[in-house]
Write a protein that holds these residues in place. Sequence first.
Motif, mmCIF file in Angstrom:
data_model
loop_
_atom_site.group_PDB
_atom_site.id
_atom_site.type_symbol
_atom_site.label_atom_id
_atom_site.label_comp_id
_atom_site.label_asym_id
_atom_site.label_seq_id
_atom_site.Cartn_x
_atom_site.Cartn_y
_atom_site.Cartn_z
ATOM 1 N N LEU A 538 0.839 -1.203 0.000
ATOM 2 C CA LEU A 538 0.000 0.000 0.000
ATOM 3 C C LEU A 538 0.872 1.251 0.000
ATOM 4 O O LEU A 538 0.567 2.234 -0.689
ATOM 5 C CB LEU A 538 -0.931 -0.014 1.214
ATOM 6 C CG LEU A 538 -1.867 1.188 1.342
ATOM 7 C CD1 LEU A 538 -2.806 1.274 0.143
ATOM 8 C CD2 LEU A 538 -2.677 1.110 2.635
ATOM 9 N N GLN A 539 1.943 1.224 0.758
ATOM 10 C CA GLN A 539 2.835 2.376 0.786
ATOM 11 C C GLN A 539 3.387 2.672 -0.601
ATOM 12 O O GLN A 539 3.392 3.817 -1.059
ATOM 13 C CB GLN A 539 3.987 2.125 1.765
ATOM 14 C CG GLN A 539 3.585 2.074 3.228
ATOM 15 C CD GLN A 539 4.778 1.920 4.154
ATOM 16 O OE1 GLN A 539 5.862 2.421 3.878
ATOM 17 N NE2 GLN A 539 4.589 1.216 5.269
ATOM 18 N N VAL A 542 0.584 4.046 -2.982
ATOM 19 C CA VAL A 542 0.209 5.440 -2.721
ATOM 20 C C VAL A 542 1.330 6.387 -3.140
ATOM 21 O O VAL A 542 1.070 7.478 -3.674
ATOM 22 C CB VAL A 542 -0.147 5.626 -1.231
ATOM 23 C CG1 VAL A 542 -0.408 7.096 -0.926
ATOM 24 C CG2 VAL A 542 -1.362 4.797 -0.856
ATOM 25 N N SER A 546 0.987 9.463 -5.792
ATOM 26 C CA SER A 546 1.169 10.819 -5.272
ATOM 27 C C SER A 546 1.757 11.761 -6.307
ATOM 28 O O SER A 546 1.430 12.961 -6.324
ATOM 29 C CB SER A 546 2.065 10.786 -4.027
ATOM 30 O OG SER A 546 1.470 10.021 -3.000
ATOM 31 N N PRO A 564 -7.611 4.298 -1.822
ATOM 32 C CA PRO A 564 -6.941 4.286 -0.506
ATOM 33 C C PRO A 564 -7.180 5.545 0.316
ATOM 34 O O PRO A 564 -7.073 5.512 1.544
ATOM 35 C CB PRO A 564 -5.461 4.129 -0.871
ATOM 36 C CG PRO A 564 -5.465 3.459 -2.201
ATOM 37 C CD PRO A 564 -6.671 3.998 -2.912
ATOM 38 N N PHE A 565 -7.523 6.659 -0.350
ATOM 39 C CA PHE A 565 -7.757 7.917 0.368
ATOM 40 C C PHE A 565 -9.178 8.006 0.925
ATOM 41 O O PHE A 565 -9.515 9.000 1.587
ATOM 42 C CB PHE A 565 -7.502 9.106 -0.556
ATOM 43 C CG PHE A 565 -6.058 9.307 -0.911
ATOM 44 C CD1 PHE A 565 -5.260 10.133 -0.142
ATOM 45 C CD2 PHE A 565 -5.494 8.655 -1.990
ATOM 46 C CE1 PHE A 565 -3.928 10.324 -0.464
ATOM 47 C CE2 PHE A 565 -4.168 8.836 -2.320
ATOM 48 C CZ PHE A 565 -3.374 9.667 -1.557
ATOM 49 N N SER A 570 -7.304 3.091 5.767
ATOM 50 C CA SER A 570 -6.058 3.559 5.148
ATOM 51 C C SER A 570 -6.032 5.037 4.793
ATOM 52 O O SER A 570 -4.986 5.540 4.373
ATOM 53 C CB SER A 570 -5.794 2.745 3.869
ATOM 54 O OG SER A 570 -6.848 2.944 2.928
ATOM 55 N N TRP A 571 -7.142 5.767 4.953
ATOM 56 C CA TRP A 571 -7.188 7.130 4.426
ATOM 57 C C TRP A 571 -6.200 8.068 5.112
ATOM 58 O O TRP A 571 -5.538 8.872 4.458
ATOM 59 C CB TRP A 571 -8.602 7.694 4.504
ATOM 60 C CG TRP A 571 -9.063 8.009 5.902
ATOM 61 C CD1 TRP A 571 -9.673 7.171 6.772
ATOM 62 C CD2 TRP A 571 -8.931 9.268 6.582
ATOM 63 N NE1 TRP A 571 -9.941 7.808 7.970
ATOM 64 C CE2 TRP A 571 -9.497 9.098 7.865
ATOM 65 C CE3 TRP A 571 -8.399 10.506 6.232
ATOM 66 C CZ2 TRP A 571 -9.526 10.121 8.810
ATOM 67 C CZ3 TRP A 571 -8.436 11.535 7.158
ATOM 68 C CH2 TRP A 571 -8.998 11.333 8.438
ATOM 69 N N ALA A 574 -2.686 7.197 3.973
ATOM 70 C CA ALA A 574 -2.500 7.616 2.586
ATOM 71 C C ALA A 574 -2.281 9.124 2.494
ATOM 72 O O ALA A 574 -1.435 9.594 1.715
ATOM 73 C CB ALA A 574 -3.717 7.192 1.764
ATOM 74 N N GLU A 575 -3.024 9.913 3.288
ATOM 75 C CA GLU A 575 -2.843 11.363 3.274
ATOM 76 C C GLU A 575 -1.455 11.739 3.782
ATOM 77 O O GLU A 575 -0.810 12.652 3.238
ATOM 78 C CB GLU A 575 -3.926 12.033 4.116
ATOM 79 C CG GLU A 575 -5.310 11.990 3.484
ATOM 80 C CD GLU A 575 -6.333 12.782 4.283
ATOM 81 O OE1 GLU A 575 -5.960 13.319 5.342
ATOM 82 O OE2 GLU A 575 -7.496 12.877 3.844
#
Length: 730
Positions: A538-539, A542, A546, A564-565, A570-571, A574-575
């Motif tokens: 996930l990292q 995202v 980005s 994801p946001f 995860s939001w 993700a932010e």
Amino acid sequence: MRSGGEGPSEENESFEATVPEESVIVISDDEGDVSLGLGNSVLLIEDAGDGSLVEEKKVLEVLDEEIAITFSKKAHVMPHARYDCSTHPFVRTEQETQIPIEVNASFCAECYCYLCDKPASECSYWTVFSGCHCNAHNKSKYWKEQRDGALAGVLTIFNLDLTEIDSELREGGNLLESFLSELPPVYRQYLEGTVMTRDSIGQCSCACHKAKRRYKCNICALHHAETRVHTYKQVHTLVIDYLSKADKESPKTTAVMLLGAAKELVSHRPLPCPFLFKDPTANFKEASLHLMTRIVTTLQNLLVVANYPPNLHEKFVWFFQSIPLPPHCYSLINCLNVLRWDNCFLTSVLAGQNLSGVRTNKGKKEFLWEPMTVVQARVQRLGNEHSYRQLVRYLNAVRSTNMAGLNFLKQKLCFYMCKYGDFTSAAHSLLQIKGMQGSISSLLTPAQFELYMTMLRTKSCPPGEEPAGQELCTVHEGIPVKKGVLVRIALRILFCNNKLLYEPKCWSALVRIWCTSEHLSKEGKLVPFCIYEPDKILQRMVMEMSCSILDELLRQTNVHLPDPFHKPSSWIAAELILIVQAVVRFMMTSLSPLKGMLELVLSFGCNHWALSLLIEGVCFMQKLLFNFINNLNKELCEEEHNVIDVFRTRGPVYVSQLVSLFLLHINEGLRSVGFHIIDILLRNSSKIPWTPVLGNNLKNSVLSNGSSYLGSAVERQKLVANIESLTAQS
């Protein structure tokens, strides 16, 4: 006195009563129509004879079965108006001021003048030709107007009823009369003028002085010739002092003083002057306009802030409109046409029924247009009354010729919206406000940016009426900003304002805010928040997203954010990853040497996984990594005491994780940062009670449990020695 239908008893006993010796006097209202007695101010009971005083009880007469008079005594005559005198008859006429009518000039010792409110014997106009106060009475319209004028004094110019004149208005009248007695001598000096030469005001620059001629030219002679000039400076100084005193009085008193001064000032006339003074207060037109403008602006503020009764408000406005303004003051003619708070147009805007501030009246469009002084006064009063929703509606609808001043007031719209809990509208207002040139984001300072982001993130607002201060208090419940909206707005603000974009403190504040809980503590303080580390997949996903998101945010705010946001799990992570990528981009494009790197590192709090992403993003560029490490080590030396305070607050677990992050990195320069932190801890071990705990944590995380230290043998040996030193501290 006896009530009932029975007569005297069989024993023919008389009805008796004991009555005290005091006089019986009835004072009537001046406006009443009491017909008993001779007049309207005194009612007398006729004399029963002095002999009645000898007997304690005496029956005089039984008038009927209902009423019996048992005692009477001649009344003591109290002070009364001349027309109510029981001793001297009075003849009433509507208006006779030339000579006394019949015996009206006669008076007793208790007669008072109706106009002067003093004994008739002390009245200076009792029988004066064309005055004749002895003829005055309360049934004449003329004499009543004269009396009202005498009682109201200078306040008669405002057309006030006596019932409207209270102590504040009367005080204003007294101060105005005092000013009107001081002004004429000073104004007379202005009219008389002063004999002087031009060179007494400004040095002569004629060529005659340089050439040292024997005979001076005509221009130079004119410059040195004596002439009569008229300077208004002394009048201006006196009026300014008077206006300053008026500002300290109550609202009603101030209004009377200012309006009276305005009426007097417009009667002054300009006189020809051969030249202009450098001091504007000495020139009549400039000084007069300055004084009138100050009077008008103060009155505009009072008409909004002070709670004048409707009648008094209208009379003040009417009085100013009746003043014949000179040509140089024509711009002030309609300045006091201020809408009252109960005006239907204004109330419709404040109530939210008219959000545009535009209405159609008889086929013509009307706009809510007010002078800047009035707008400022309304904003001040609505703010003091905590009517923030009405305040926002008013600022969005009102228009003014002073656009710069109106835009300045609109800068606080976000703050006012947060005050009543509309955080979503507050966030959007930072980027766009209808009718405002530019946006609030372009005017924000770094401190304001951090405060607004904190308010919107935590649904809180500082106390007071200004968006300043670090202490936050929770406002009443409101709708929070939707997920993904605030981070887009925050980044968009930074991209729109270069002063914020290239300020490291703004990026540190942004990271710190997203590493803070959305809920304040009970004391209204910020609470650090540890975001659960998402999985590596996930990292990476995202981080890849980005880049395109940030490119879109450079152009617009309404950027689509992927799934994801929006997912609850995860939001927030993700932010934070998006913010980390934006920080890396800032560091890459920064033209000046990187500063504030220590603050940036500490702003991540316990979210070391996000700090690790930042470091990994920097490692790809050797020059950037070198600058990052050098500035970080430099700031560790310069702010050693602050670093120790932060470490003591956050505890050994945080410090051990932070040191391990640097010590376990493959880059030698980043490992040096870990060694530097350990050296600082060793030098300040006396201030930190938990260094042994820290040493044991570092043993477990760096030197054991399968951890493979990537440094050289020399580094490892030094590290072991340092950790042992930490563990041995007591």
